[in-house]
Design an enzyme around this catalytic site. Structure first.
Site, PDB file in Angstrom:
ATOM      1  CG  ASN A   1      -1.685   1.266   1.422  1.00 48.06           C
ATOM      2  OD1 ASN A   1      -1.737   2.094   0.509  1.00 48.06           O
ATOM      3  ND2 ASN A   1      -2.296   1.447   2.588  1.00 48.06           N
ATOM      4  CD1 TRP A   2       3.808   1.065  -2.450  1.00 48.05           C
ATOM      5  CD2 TRP A   2       3.802   1.894  -4.526  1.00 48.05           C
ATOM      6  NE1 TRP A   2       4.643   0.293  -3.193  1.00 48.05           N
ATOM      7  CE2 TRP A   2       4.663   0.762  -4.485  1.00 48.05           C
ATOM      8  CE3 TRP A   2       3.644   2.573  -5.736  1.00 48.05           C
ATOM      9  CZ2 TRP A   2       5.352   0.319  -5.605  1.00 48.05           C
ATOM     10  CZ3 TRP A   2       4.329   2.116  -6.851  1.00 48.05           C
ATOM     11  CH2 TRP A   2       5.178   1.014  -6.793  1.00 48.05           C
ATOM     12  CE  LYS A   3       0.063   3.283   4.758  1.00 50.97           C
ATOM     13  NZ  LYS A   3       0.224   3.337   6.195  1.00 50.97           N
TER      14      LYS A   3
ATOM     15  CG  HIS B   1      -5.535   2.051   5.376  1.00 48.79           C
ATOM     16  ND1 HIS B   1      -5.028   2.990   6.248  1.00 48.79           N
ATOM     17  CD2 HIS B   1      -4.551   1.131   5.189  1.00 48.79           C
ATOM     18  CE1 HIS B   1      -3.775   2.644   6.567  1.00 48.79           C
ATOM     19  NE2 HIS B   1      -3.468   1.528   5.938  1.00 48.79           N
TER      20      HIS B   1
ATOM     21  CD  GLU C   1      -2.557   5.621   6.793  1.00 46.16           C
ATOM     22  OE1 GLU C   1      -2.551   5.622   5.549  1.00 46.16           O
ATOM     23  OE2 GLU C   1      -1.666   5.059   7.476  1.00 46.16           O
TER      24      GLU C   1
ATOM     25  CD  GLU D   1      -3.187  -2.315   7.339  1.00 41.65           C
ATOM     26  OE1 GLU D   1      -2.286  -2.726   6.626  1.00 41.65           O
ATOM     27  OE2 GLU D   1      -3.566  -1.123   7.340  1.00 41.65           O
TER      28      GLU D   1
ATOM     29  N   GLY E   1       2.997   2.236  10.772  1.00 47.06           N
ATOM     30  CA  GLY E   1       3.987   3.294  10.603  1.00 47.06           C
ATOM     31  C   GLY E   1       4.714   3.664  11.880  1.00 47.06           C
TER      32      GLY E   1
ATOM     33  CB  SER F   1       5.738  -2.002  11.921  1.00 48.67           C
ATOM     34  OG  SER F   1       5.337  -0.673  12.202  1.00 48.67           O
TER      35      SER F   1
ATOM     36  N   GLY G   1       3.105  -1.036   4.227  1.00 45.45           N
ATOM     37  CA  GLY G   1       3.233   0.369   3.858  1.00 45.45           C
ATOM     38  C   GLY G   1       4.694   0.692   3.579  1.00 45.45           C
ATOM     39  N   GLY G   2       5.361   1.274   4.564  1.00 39.37           N
ATOM     40  CA  GLY G   2       6.732   1.773   4.420  1.00 39.37           C
ATOM     41  C   GLY G   2       7.695   0.819   3.714  1.00 39.37           C
TER      42      GLY G   2
END
Ligand code: 13P
Length: 250
Positions: free
Chosen positions: A10-12, A95, A97, A167, A173, A213, A234-235
């Site tokens: 997930n590149w956000k 998600h 966010e 999640e 993150g 993470s 993500g990251g």
């Protein structure tokens, strides 16, 4: 984990079109016969170009959100038909966010899940508790509430196309990965709720991904848990070397 894992990035709100193309070219030339099914969710503006590069590969491309209506006066939104026109394989919905920053509630997320299924775009439905909810021992209650409300009116047949991502909000993150035990317990509970809402076969065949993470040094232990079928990352999905290391260890 018994299924071939799904490893989803997930590149956000990261990566330009050029960066997306460069990454996907490297990724597609580095994949040969890895066990993992690879999913990537770039930003809306890069989706068309991402799909062009991925179309002759096994990489699935999807969006990070969508509106549930087929069209209308909804400034700034993207419809399922627009995503289908460029052959999107999946969509991330609910998600944390979207829930916390953009105030999407369970009923809105339910409309999006139903709409994605009606439009043959596979939903990855994200659920998870906040730190406060975990500290007050309400994790299971929150997970059950989100699943029950977000999957309302999703039929048994449709449920076969739904992917769940657990999640925990406190692990996203933050570098604080859930321990394998914490993640496994949550996944086991999610499977119990799916059994209650549907049946045991559907619960067993549903992919439940862990997100929060995930890195090359914790992917193996997480996937080693019986109820963890993959990861939503993500990251660590933004750097090609790191992401490939995760895929190769899966
Ligand atoms: P991180 O892997 O950066 O913690 O993000 C997880 C996530 O939100 C994936 O959807």
């Amino acid at each position: 984990m018994e299924k071939n894992p799904i490893i989803a990035g997930n590149w956000k709100m990261y990566k330009t079109i050029k960066e997306t193309k460069d990454f996907l070219e490297k990724l597609s030339s580095s994949l040969n016969n890895q066990r993992a099914n690879v999913y990537i969710a770039p930003s809306f503006i890069s989706l068309f170009f991402a799909k062009e590069i991925a179309k002759d590969t096994k990489i699935k491309i999807g969006s990070q959100n969508m509106h549930y209506e087929s069209e209308g006066a909804f400034t700034g939104e993207i419809s399922p038909g627009m995503l289908k026109e460029i052959d999107m394989d999946f969509v991330i919905l609910g998600h944390s966010e979207r829930r916390n920053v953009f105030k999407e509630d369970n009923s809105l997320i339910n409309k999006k899940v139903l709409s994605s299924l009606e439009n043959n775009i596979q939903p990855i439905l994200c659920i998870g508790e906040t730190e406060k909810e975990r500290d007050s021992n309400s994790t299971n209650e929150v997970l059950e509430d989100q699943l029950t409300k977000n999957l309302l009116n999703v039929s048994k047949t449709q449920m076969k196309n739904v992917i769940i991502a657990y999640e925990p909000v406190w692990a996203i993150g933050t570098g604080k990965t859930a321990t394998p035990d914490i993640a496994e317990n949550a996944h086991l509970y999610i499977r119990k709720v799916i059994t209650k809402l549907y049946d045991k076969d559907i619960a067993n065949s549903t992919y439940i991904l862990y997100g929060g993470s995930v890195k090359p040094d914790n992917i193996e232990i997480l996937l080693g848990q019986h109820n963890i079928d993959g990861a939503l990352i993500g990251g660590a999905s933004l750097k090609i070397d790191t992401f490939l290391e995760i895929i190769n260890k899966s």
